[in-house]
Design an enzyme around this catalytic site. Structure first.
Site, PDB file in Angstrom:
ATOM      1  N   ASP A  46       0.836  -1.206   0.000  1.00  0.00           N
ATOM      2  CA  ASP A  46       0.000   0.000   0.000  1.00  0.00           C
ATOM      3  C   ASP A  46       0.867   1.251   0.000  1.00  0.00           C
ATOM      4  O   ASP A  46       0.358   2.369  -0.124  1.00  0.00           O
ATOM      5  CB  ASP A  46      -1.004  -0.014   1.158  1.00  0.00           C
ATOM      6  CG  ASP A  46      -0.354  -0.025   2.522  1.00  0.00           C
ATOM      7  OD1 ASP A  46       0.894  -0.103   2.598  1.00  0.00           O
ATOM      8  OD2 ASP A  46      -1.085   0.052   3.524  1.00  0.00           O
ATOM      9  N   SER A  47       2.193   1.075   0.093  1.00  0.00           N
ATOM     10  CA  SER A  47       3.106   2.210  -0.112  1.00  0.00           C
ATOM     11  C   SER A  47       2.946   2.767  -1.522  1.00  0.00           C
ATOM     12  O   SER A  47       3.465   3.843  -1.818  1.00  0.00           O
ATOM     13  CB  SER A  47       4.557   1.786   0.143  1.00  0.00           C
ATOM     14  OG  SER A  47       4.875   0.620  -0.581  1.00  0.00           O
ATOM     15  N   ASP A  85      -0.977  -6.532  -0.343  1.00  0.00           N
ATOM     16  CA  ASP A  85      -1.054  -5.808   0.933  1.00  0.00           C
ATOM     17  C   ASP A  85      -2.484  -5.327   1.156  1.00  0.00           C
ATOM     18  O   ASP A  85      -3.004  -4.543   0.366  1.00  0.00           O
ATOM     19  CB  ASP A  85      -0.102  -4.611   0.830  1.00  0.00           C
ATOM     20  CG  ASP A  85       0.393  -4.127   2.169  1.00  0.00           C
ATOM     21  OD1 ASP A  85       0.112  -4.785   3.186  1.00  0.00           O
ATOM     22  OD2 ASP A  85       1.083  -3.088   2.185  1.00  0.00           O
ATOM     23  N   GLU A 184       8.589  -4.027  11.336  1.00  0.00           N
ATOM     24  CA  GLU A 184       9.077  -2.785  10.717  1.00  0.00           C
ATOM     25  C   GLU A 184       9.452  -1.759  11.778  1.00  0.00           C
ATOM     26  O   GLU A 184       8.718  -1.554  12.766  1.00  0.00           O
ATOM     27  CB  GLU A 184       7.972  -2.197   9.818  1.00  0.00           C
ATOM     28  CG  GLU A 184       8.364  -0.851   9.205  1.00  0.00           C
ATOM     29  CD  GLU A 184       7.389  -0.332   8.161  1.00  0.00           C
ATOM     30  OE1 GLU A 184       6.377  -0.996   7.870  1.00  0.00           O
ATOM     31  OE2 GLU A 184       7.676   0.758   7.628  1.00  0.00           O
TER      32      GLU A 184
HETATM   33  O1  KIV Z   1       3.521  -1.230   1.673  1.00  0.00           O
HETATM   34  C1  KIV Z   1       4.728  -1.361   1.965  1.00  0.00           C
HETATM   35  O2  KIV Z   1       5.635  -0.885   1.256  1.00  0.00           O
HETATM   36  C2  KIV Z   1       5.071  -2.062   3.168  1.00  0.00           C
HETATM   37  C3  KIV Z   1       6.522  -2.031   3.544  1.00  0.00           C
HETATM   38  C4  KIV Z   1       6.705  -1.933   4.985  1.00  0.00           C
HETATM   39  C5  KIV Z   1       7.305  -3.135   2.912  1.00  0.00           C
HETATM   40  O3  KIV Z   1       4.244  -2.632   3.824  1.00  0.00           O
END
Ligand code: KIV
Length: 273
Positions: A46-47, A85, A184
Site C-alpha cells: 500500500d506504499s 497488501d 518494521e
Molecule cells: O507497503 C509497503 O511498502 C510495506 C513495507 C513496509 C514493505 O508494507
C-alpha cells in the site's frame, strides 16, 4: 526460468542461515525486472499510495488500487512469490469483509499470500483468512496505516515494556496461523528478542540484522528520491540518472541534435512536392 519460492520453503528459513529478499513492486515494467533477478518475494504494497499516487500516506489506498497494480505486477512476474497488501479499511470492519477482500486478491491478482497490519487487534482477521485457505503474513512495529497513533513514522519498541507488548502482538499473529511476520521500524535488539520467542520467519524492514527475509521499498533501493529512511540502502541512483537523461534529451531537442538520421526512417519516397 525462475522457480517460485513456496510457503513451506519460506517457513523452512526459520532458524537457518538461509535468507530471502523481498521488495515492493507496483507495475508491469519493474515486475519484469524483479522477475529477471533472484529476488524471491514481491509485495504489492500500500506504499503505492506514496510511490505511485503521490499521497502523503497509505490510508487513502483502496482494495481496487492494489488489485489494479497487482494484476500488472503478476503479468510481469509470473514466477515470483507475490504478496498483496491489505489496505486500510479492508479488514477492520469484520472478519467476513477481511476474508472477502483477501479472496479478491487471490482470485483477481493471483497472489500467493496476503499481508495485513496489526498484532492482537488483527488476530481474528488473520485467523479467519488463514481458515479460508489463504497464506497470511502479519505486520507489526511501525505499521504505516496506524502511524497517526504513533505521531508519525517513528521507530517502535523503544523500551522493554514496548518490546514486550510487540512480542504479545507477534505471538497473537503466530497463534492465528500466519506463516511469516513482518517487523518494521524497531531496534535490532527488539527484533532479535521477538525472533527468539516465535517460530515463524520474520521479514524485517528497518528492524536490523539477521532476519530470515529482508525487505526494502523499490523506490528507496533504486534511489528515486534524494532522501531515504536510515535503514534503506540505495543500490543505485535511478532518480539522478533519469533527471540527467530528461535534461540531455531536452537539450538535444531544443538545440536540434536529436533526432538524427540514425533515429529516422530514411527511405526515399518519390513524388512528394
Ligand atoms: O507497503 C509497503 O511498502 C510495506 C513495507 C513496509 C514493505 O508494507
Amino acid at each position: 526460468m525462475k522457480k517460485k519460492i513456496t510457503v513451506p520453503e519460506i517457513i523452512a528459513l526459520k532458524g537457518t542461515d538461509k535468507k530471502a529478499a523481498f521488495v515492493t513492486c507496483y507495475d508491469y515494467s519493474f515486475a519484469r525486472l524483479v522477475e529477471a533477478s533472484p529476488v524471491e518475494i514481491i509485495l504489492v504494497g500500500d506504499s503505492l499510495g506514496m510511490t505511485m499516487l503521490g499521497y502523503e500516506g497509505t490510508v487513502g489506498v483502496t482494495v481496487d488500487d492494489i488489485i489494479h497494480h497487482g494484476k500488472a505486477v503478476r503479468r510481469g512476474a509470473p514466477t515470483t512469490f507475490i504478496i498483496g497488501d491489505m489496505p486500510f479499511g479492508s479488514y477492520n470492519e469484520s472478519v467476513e469483509e477481511a476474508i472477502h477482500n483477501a479472496n479478491r486478491f487471490m482470485m483477481e491478482i493471483g497472489c500467493d499470500a496476503i499481508k495485513l497490519e496489526g498484532g492482537v487487534r488483527s488476530a481474528a482477521a488473520v485467523k479467519g483468512i488463514v481458515n479460508a485457505g489463504i497464506p497470511v503474513c502479519g505486520h507489526i512495529g511501525l505499521t504505516p496505516q496506524s502511524s497517526a497513533n504513533f505521531g508519525g513514522f517513528k521507530v517502535q519498541g523503544g523500551d522493554a515494556g514496548a518490546a514486550k507488548a510487540l512480542l504479545e502482538d507477534a505471538k497473537a499473529i503466530e497463534a492465528a496461523g500466519a506463516f511469516m511476520l513482518m517487523i518494521e521500524g524497531v531496534p535490532t535488539d527488539v527484533c532479535q528478542y521477538i525472533m527468539r520467542h516465535i517460530n515463524i520467519p520474520v521479514v524485517g524492514i528497518g528492524a536490523g540484522i539477521g532476519c530470515e527475509v529482508q525487505a526494502l521499498v523499490l523506490h528507496d533501493m533504486l534511489g528515486f528520491t534524494d532522501w531515504v529512511p536510515k535503514f534503506a540502502k540505495k543500490y543505485c541512483e535511478v532518480g539522478k540518472m533519469a533527471i540527467e537523461a530528461f535534461t540531455a534529451y531536452h537539450d538535444e531537442v531544443v538545440n536540434g541534435t536529436f533526432p538524427t538520421e540514425q533515429y529516422s526512417y530514411n527511405k526515399k519516397v518519390e513524388g512528394l512536392d
